[in-house]
Design a protein around this motif. Structure first.
Motif, mmCIF file in Angstrom:
data_model
loop_
_atom_site.group_PDB
_atom_site.id
_atom_site.type_symbol
_atom_site.label_atom_id
_atom_site.label_comp_id
_atom_site.label_asym_id
_atom_site.label_seq_id
_atom_site.Cartn_x
_atom_site.Cartn_y
_atom_site.Cartn_z
ATOM 1 N N ALA A 95 32.298 44.155 33.276
ATOM 2 C CA ALA A 95 33.612 43.792 32.745
ATOM 3 C C ALA A 95 34.732 44.413 33.575
ATOM 4 N N ALA A 96 34.518 45.632 34.064
ATOM 5 C CA ALA A 96 35.523 46.290 34.901
ATOM 6 C C ALA A 96 35.717 45.538 36.213
ATOM 7 N N GLN A 97 34.630 45.052 36.797
ATOM 8 C CA GLN A 97 34.738 44.275 38.036
ATOM 9 C C GLN A 97 35.484 42.965 37.803
ATOM 10 N N LYS A 98 35.219 42.324 36.671
ATOM 11 C CA LYS A 98 35.919 41.083 36.350
ATOM 12 C C LYS A 98 37.409 41.343 36.138
ATOM 13 N N PHE A 101 38.949 41.809 39.466
ATOM 14 C CA PHE A 101 39.050 40.498 40.103
ATOM 15 C C PHE A 101 40.296 39.758 39.609
ATOM 16 N N ALA A 102 40.489 39.728 38.291
ATOM 17 C CA ALA A 102 41.619 39.007 37.715
ATOM 18 C C ALA A 102 42.949 39.602 38.153
ATOM 19 N N LEU A 103 43.024 40.931 38.220
ATOM 20 C CA LEU A 103 44.262 41.573 38.650
ATOM 21 C C LEU A 103 44.554 41.294 40.119
ATOM 22 N N ALA A 106 45.831 37.726 40.340
ATOM 23 C CA ALA A 106 47.221 37.625 39.908
ATOM 24 C C ALA A 106 48.173 38.156 40.978
ATOM 25 N N ARG A 107 47.762 39.180 41.689
ATOM 26 C CA ARG A 107 48.626 39.799 42.696
ATOM 27 C C ARG A 107 48.830 38.912 43.917
ATOM 28 N N LEU A 108 48.042 37.842 44.019
ATOM 29 C CA LEU A 108 48.197 36.937 45.159
ATOM 30 C C LEU A 108 49.570 36.268 45.187
ATOM 31 N N THR A 109 50.254 36.178 44.056
ATOM 32 C CA THR A 109 51.600 35.604 44.086
ATOM 33 C C THR A 109 52.522 36.410 44.986
ATOM 34 N N GLN A 110 52.190 37.700 45.189
ATOM 35 C CA GLN A 110 52.966 38.543 46.087
ATOM 36 C C GLN A 110 52.265 38.755 47.423
ATOM 37 N N ASP A 111 50.958 38.994 47.385
ATOM 38 C CA ASP A 111 50.217 39.268 48.626
ATOM 39 C C ASP A 111 50.205 38.059 49.562
ATOM 40 N N SER A 112 50.110 36.868 48.993
ATOM 41 C CA SER A 112 50.068 35.654 49.808
ATOM 42 C C SER A 112 51.478 35.335 50.292
ATOM 43 N N ARG A 113 51.669 35.304 51.606
ATOM 44 C CA ARG A 113 52.994 35.032 52.158
ATOM 45 C C ARG A 113 52.877 34.525 53.587
ATOM 46 N N ALA A 174 41.047 36.905 52.515
ATOM 47 C CA ALA A 174 40.423 38.173 52.131
ATOM 48 C C ALA A 174 39.974 38.137 50.673
ATOM 49 N N PHE A 175 40.773 37.524 49.822
ATOM 50 C CA PHE A 175 40.400 37.391 48.410
ATOM 51 C C PHE A 175 39.144 36.536 48.276
ATOM 52 N N SER A 176 39.038 35.460 49.031
ATOM 53 C CA SER A 176 37.860 34.594 48.984
ATOM 54 C C SER A 176 36.611 35.346 49.408
ATOM 55 N N ALA A 177 36.753 36.180 50.451
ATOM 56 C CA ALA A 177 35.609 36.978 50.905
ATOM 57 C C ALA A 177 35.195 37.970 49.824
ATOM 58 N N PHE A 178 36.170 38.596 49.172
ATOM 59 C CA PHE A 178 35.903 39.523 48.074
ATOM 60 C C PHE A 178 35.220 38.798 46.913
ATOM 61 N N MET A 179 35.705 37.607 46.594
ATOM 62 C CA MET A 179 35.166 36.816 45.494
ATOM 63 C C MET A 179 33.722 36.402 45.755
ATOM 64 N N SER A 180 33.395 36.095 47.008
ATOM 65 C CA SER A 180 32.052 35.598 47.324
ATOM 66 C C SER A 180 30.958 36.596 46.980
ATOM 67 N N GLY A 181 31.300 37.883 46.932
ATOM 68 C CA GLY A 181 30.302 38.891 46.581
ATOM 69 C C GLY A 181 30.084 39.046 45.094
ATOM 70 N N LEU A 182 30.861 38.328 44.270
ATOM 71 C CA LEU A 182 30.779 38.473 42.821
ATOM 72 C C LEU A 182 30.263 37.229 42.104
ATOM 73 N N ILE A 183 30.188 36.115 42.788
ATOM 74 C CA ILE A 183 29.916 34.845 42.100
ATOM 75 C C ILE A 183 28.620 34.212 42.594
ATOM 76 N N VAL A 184 28.110 33.293 41.778
ATOM 77 C CA VAL A 184 26.920 32.530 42.158
ATOM 78 C C VAL A 184 27.242 31.054 42.347
ATOM 79 N N ASP A 185 28.432 30.648 41.926
ATOM 80 C CA ASP A 185 28.793 29.243 42.072
ATOM 81 C C ASP A 185 30.305 29.108 42.088
ATOM 82 N N ARG A 186 30.780 28.116 42.858
ATOM 83 C CA ARG A 186 32.230 27.885 42.983
ATOM 84 C C ARG A 186 32.484 26.387 43.153
#
Length: 207
Positions: A95-98, A101-103, A106-113, A174-186
């Motif tokens: 649950a902490a990892q999820k 992930f969500a935080l 959400a921060r991509l609205t600022q990080d993505s530029r 970078a977020f996509s690479a981070f996400m790929s280590g947590l999921i089994v399907d996209r």
């Protein structure tokens, strides 16, 4: 662009994340200076795609015709456009990892530029699939990115269509690479929303 391996059932989406993580992040809503936020590094090399779908090939051909610079520019095909991403986390993700992930999402609205400092993501919405018959381990997580043009969407989503690192967003990569280590399907696809007001909204407008 359809990159789907599973069907998304209609009427089972409830955009909540355990109460704590239910949020909608709009550009400029975060208190941190976006230029002080760290962004993970991402490979500068091309991203291989052994068997791209036909839609990817069509998009690549269009990009080659108009050029990557125009294809990813903020003025390319202006208008509201959204990208829906449906995920299934690995069973061992905590649950902490999820929450982390969500935080980070959400921060991509600022990080993505863009290089000039403009933020291409207009809005982020997220939540859990709300089908009551599904056990927690089998539930899906969904997020929606909203953009002001197709060019902004192309710039953020990047690979497998845009593979030149000069023309896609390193923060989302970078977020996509981070996400790929947590999921089994996209599963993901983009669409242009058609807004139809409800009966109550139409009645108020008429009065």
């Amino acid at each position: 662009m359809l990159q789907s391996r599973h069907l998304v059932r209609r009427g089972v989406l409830s955009l909540t994340l355990g109460g704590l993580l239910s949020l909608s992040a709009c550009s400029g809503a975060w208190r941190h200076d976006p230029y002080e936020l760290p962004i993970a590094r991402y490979s500068n090399g091309p991203i291989a795609d052994a068997a791209p779908p036909a839609s990817v090939e069509v998009a690549r051909q269009l990009m080659e015709q108009v050029g990557a610079s125009q294809y990813t520019s903020p003025g390319w095909q202006p208008g509201r456009v959204r990208q829906v991403v449906l995920l299934t986390f690995r069973a061992d993700v905590s649950a902490a990892q999820k929450q982390a992930f969500a935080l980070r999402l959400a921060r991509l609205t600022q990080d993505s530029r863009r290089p000039d400092g403009r933020h291409p993501i207009d809005l982020i919405e997220m939540g859990w699939e709300g089908a009551p018959h599904l056990p927690p381990a089998g539930r899906h997580f969904l997020y929606i990115l909203q953009f002001r043009s197709e060019g902004d969407r192309h710039f953020v989503m990047g690979p497998p269509i845009v593979t030149d690192p000069h023309f896609y967003d390193p923060a989302y990569a970078a977020f996509s690479a981070f996400m790929s280590g947590l999921i089994v399907d996209r599963t993901e696809y983009g669409y242009h929303p058609a807004i139809v007001p409800g009966i109550v909204a139409r009645s108020k407008r008429a009065s």
